[in-house]
Design an enzyme around this catalytic site. Sequence first.
Site, PDB file in Angstrom:
ATOM      1  N   HIS A  43       0.832  -1.209   0.000  1.00 19.52           N
ATOM      2  CA  HIS A  43       0.000   0.000   0.000  1.00 19.52           C
ATOM      3  C   HIS A  43       0.863   1.253   0.000  1.00 19.52           C
ATOM      4  CE1 HIS A  43       0.464   1.854   4.030  1.00 19.52           C
ATOM      5  NE2 HIS A  43       0.777   0.626   4.425  1.00 19.52           N
ATOM      6  N   CYS A  44       0.264   2.329  -0.490  1.00 22.08           N
ATOM      7  CA  CYS A  44       0.872   3.661  -0.371  1.00 22.08           C
ATOM      8  C   CYS A  44      -0.187   4.531   0.301  1.00 22.08           C
ATOM      9  CB  CYS A  44       1.307   4.195  -1.735  1.00 22.08           C
ATOM     10  SG  CYS A  44       0.064   4.075  -3.033  1.00 22.08           S
ATOM     11  N   ASN A  45      -0.249   5.796  -0.022  1.00 22.52           N
ATOM     12  CA  ASN A  45      -1.264   6.641   0.609  1.00 22.52           C
ATOM     13  C   ASN A  45      -2.649   6.417  -0.001  1.00 22.52           C
ATOM     14  OD1 ASN A  45       1.481   7.959   0.932  1.00 22.52           O
ATOM     15  ND2 ASN A  45       0.281   9.172   2.378  1.00 22.52           N
ATOM     16  N   GLY A  57      -3.154   4.133  -2.797  1.00 26.50           N
ATOM     17  CA  GLY A  57      -3.285   2.840  -3.462  1.00 26.50           C
ATOM     18  C   GLY A  57      -3.548   2.976  -4.944  1.00 26.50           C
TER      19      GLY A  57
END
Length: 230
Positions: A173-175, A177
């Site tokens: 995940h990132c901030n 997605g």
Amino acid sequence: MVNLEELSLKRNNMKRTETTFTDISGKRYQVANINEENSESNRIELNRTSGFVIDTKPDDLSHKIEIIIPQSILNNNNNNYESINLYIGSQDAAFNKLDLQLKNIKSILNVGIGINNLFTKENSDINDGFIINYCNVEIFDDVNFNIIEKFDKCFEFIDSNIGGVENNGILVHCNAGVSRSATILISYLMKKLKIPLSLSLEILKSSRPQCKPNQGFLKQLEIFEKELLF
């Protein structure tokens, strides 16, 4: 030549309107007459708002990467794809304990910026003993950011923690997605399964339609594809 009498007549025939506006404190006002100035005496105060947009549809679920490889390119190098238990999501998904447990996600690759890891060993007392194995690789969602140099560390973590006897899952995940996590997973599938960029991108989008690497990342994925020499 402007006919002032005609303009005056049109002005008098204009309909009254109700204009609503919100100030920086979140207060909402209504001015009922288009011809009146926006003075405090002409304002009707409405219900106060939060001062920001409230997200009524939180993006808090992890999406499994459903890998479908056409028979035409299926070979000995990628015939083990069914054991790849990968998920993608936003930062909200990384905080959804119930969803992580239901999907047997035991490891999380966090490629966002400023996102805390919630289910660490240090926090196990307040999380009923639920512990996630984390790896943080800070990646900026910037077209000029060199994301290729982060691939090896990300791939190593995924390979070291995926599958096993319990077929453990990994969430990347990132901030949001959308761009960074998608780029990492696209590149991983390209290398792991020896499939082209177009197919890997299609797989990600079919699993999570929001996936959209920024233009700089797409250029680097094209370079990476050439380096793999399919």
